[in-house]
Design a protein around this motif. Structure first.
Motif, PDB file in Angstrom:
ATOM      1  N   GLY B 209      42.871  17.206  24.040  1.00  0.00           N
ATOM      2  CA  GLY B 209      43.966  18.274  23.629  1.00  0.00           C
ATOM      3  C   GLY B 209      44.451  18.145  22.273  1.00  0.00           C
ATOM      4  N   SER B 210      44.893  19.041  21.556  1.00  0.00           N
ATOM      5  CA  SER B 210      45.287  19.105  20.166  1.00  0.00           C
ATOM      6  C   SER B 210      46.614  19.875  20.241  1.00  0.00           C
ATOM      7  N   TYR B 211      47.950  19.280  19.679  1.00  0.00           N
ATOM      8  CA  TYR B 211      49.136  19.857  19.771  1.00  0.00           C
ATOM      9  C   TYR B 211      49.688  19.750  18.416  1.00  0.00           C
ATOM     10  N   PRO B 212      49.686  20.896  17.734  1.00  0.00           N
ATOM     11  CA  PRO B 212      50.097  20.898  16.311  1.00  0.00           C
ATOM     12  C   PRO B 212      51.616  20.909  16.356  1.00  0.00           C
ATOM     13  N   PHE B 213      52.090  20.503  15.307  1.00  0.00           N
ATOM     14  CA  PHE B 213      53.558  20.305  15.204  1.00  0.00           C
ATOM     15  C   PHE B 213      53.751  20.644  13.411  1.00  0.00           C
ATOM     16  N   HIS B 214      55.094  20.937  13.256  1.00  0.00           N
ATOM     17  CA  HIS B 214      55.520  21.436  12.022  1.00  0.00           C
ATOM     18  C   HIS B 214      56.629  20.350  11.603  1.00  0.00           C
ATOM     19  N   ASP B 215      56.685  19.788  10.640  1.00  0.00           N
ATOM     20  CA  ASP B 215      57.936  19.052  10.109  1.00  0.00           C
ATOM     21  C   ASP B 215      58.296  19.234   8.797  1.00  0.00           C
ATOM     22  N   GLN B 216      59.171  18.577   8.029  1.00  0.00           N
ATOM     23  CA  GLN B 216      59.411  18.359   6.696  1.00  0.00           C
ATOM     24  C   GLN B 216      58.269  18.395   5.888  1.00  0.00           C
ATOM     25  N   SER B 217      57.296  17.491   6.318  1.00  0.00           N
ATOM     26  CA  SER B 217      56.180  17.321   5.416  1.00  0.00           C
ATOM     27  C   SER B 217      54.982  18.300   5.563  1.00  0.00           C
ATOM     28  N   GLY B 218      55.203  19.106   6.668  1.00  0.00           N
ATOM     29  CA  GLY B 218      54.336  20.272   6.743  1.00  0.00           C
ATOM     30  C   GLY B 218      53.761  20.146   7.991  1.00  0.00           C
ATOM     31  N   TRP B 219      52.411  20.448   8.135  1.00  0.00           N
ATOM     32  CA  TRP B 219      51.641  20.654   9.544  1.00  0.00           C
ATOM     33  C   TRP B 219      50.966  19.337   9.975  1.00  0.00           C
ATOM     34  N   GLY B 220      51.206  18.959  11.041  1.00  0.00           N
ATOM     35  CA  GLY B 220      50.284  17.757  11.665  1.00  0.00           C
ATOM     36  C   GLY B 220      49.732  18.353  12.856  1.00  0.00           C
TER      37      GLY B 220
END
Lengths: 246, 246
Positions: B209-220
């Protein structure tokens, strides 16, 4: 609680919730927004990334397909990878197919151009939209959600989900916001049960709930009165406090 | 993921979750425990304090009633107040009735004696158990949960729910614990989709599975490999890292 507000369900699609890896937060956020804006959330379901399970849940929940509720909101499974199968399942449930949506494609092209990256086949997957659906704006990362029948399909990434909710909710026909008052007592639930029941009987049009908790100081209970009429909610809370001598 | 572990569902009963007042945590806790102990959680449902909805959900989810899963765990609605209707609904779903259970009554009597409070009619409500059920121990506050058919009924207060889970799980026939490895990449999901799909194809017995996230540094994106065979999970993760040049 008596209410003729539109009823709603939330369907969360994601193995990561069921495996315990991720604590679900989108349904909690949307539950708060729905209460505050005049929708009556009746059910939440979390299912895995499984085509047949998603199709069955949509059919059970979307009122336009014979399901139980006026509105269905979904979260998750509309990204670019092989396990993002929500669009296909929603199309199947609604008796249609998936195609590249020209407007969604244009949105992704513009974003890729701004970022200086190519619109790869994987990125283009996010423009695959059921035929007949309308788009839900994504202010965060362009790839849109969509609405078909009474199903509103949104992303699982929390920032994107919230942006889509902010765009979508004002466009739906809301009812009346739920009014709520609560009071915390440092007594066990058993000790307030009789008074709560008595007041609940007098105010059958409202919802009276008791939510016990346990902390360092021992047991306590939150008592909550909910309803659509602010004055009536306040009256019931006063009656409850009077009985409990608060 | 290929697995012959027992399948499970969780049913959360509580208006306070649907109103957005409380963020659900019991299902998340149990999801983690089930993964770690060898059960395959397939679905979570949250329904309101409504008799017919609870009955319908139990019938849909408990395999002994023709439902979809080997085991069903419930949370909430077994306290002393008028809106605690889970015991009656579970009895109804299982074709039986509710009676004061002698052992449950004795547990409550002993606790009330220790606390120096009377066993009131409201407190005694917590000894109302479906006929034919066996009790689930409550190490926190005595009032027991119960098991009937494949339905295991536990309290909604988190401390009590966890104590009941701790007591119950070792008594159920578990399968093999899920093995999981994950890696975080500072790339968007689109940029890893092709490699992920390729490895998923080579390891069809595992779940990737792949679980994208978004934080201060951008996307991961978090990439997760899950399966029952530790060596096989490690092999797939190595293959994924090699493809992604990590």
């Amino acid at each position: 609680m008596q209410s003729d507000n539109p009823t709603a369900a939330i369907l969360v699609i994601g193995d990561e919730i069921l495996s315990g890896r991720t604590r679900e937060g989108n349904a909690h956020h949307l539950a708060q927004v729905l209460s505050a804006t005049g929708f009556d959330l009746r059910e939440i379901r979390v299912v895995s990334d499984d085509h047949d399970r998603i199709v069955a849940a949509i059919r059970a929940l979307d009122g336009s397909l014979g399901g139980d509720y006026d509105l269905l909101f979904t979260s998750g499974g509309i990204g670019p990878t092989h396990d993002d199968i929500t669009a296909d399942a929603v199309a199947d449930a609604h008796g249609t197919t998936v195609e590249i949506h020209p407007e969604a494609r244009a949105l992704l092209e513009a974003r890729c151009a701004r970022m200086g990256v190519p619109l790869t086949e994987n990125r283009l997957r996010m423009a695959r939209i059921p035929v007949g659906a309308t788009l839900i704006d994504n202010a965060v990362s362009a790839a849109p959600g969509f609405s078909i029948g009474r199903t509103h399909v949104m992303a699982g990434v929390p920032e994107v989900f919230r942006a889509m909710v902010d765009w979508l909710l004002p466009r739906l026909g809301a009812g009346r916001p739920v009014q709520s008052l609560s009071v915390e007592v440092r007594r066990g639930e058993s000790d307030v049960a009789e008074d709560l029941k008595a007041v609940a009987g007098e105010y059958a049009d409202l919802s009276l709930g008791s939510y016990p908790f346990h902390d360092q100081s021992g047991w306590g209970t939150n008592l909550v009165v909910r309803g659509l009429d602010e004055a009536r909610v306040a009256e019931a809370m006063d009656a409850l406090k009077a009985r409990l001598k608060l």
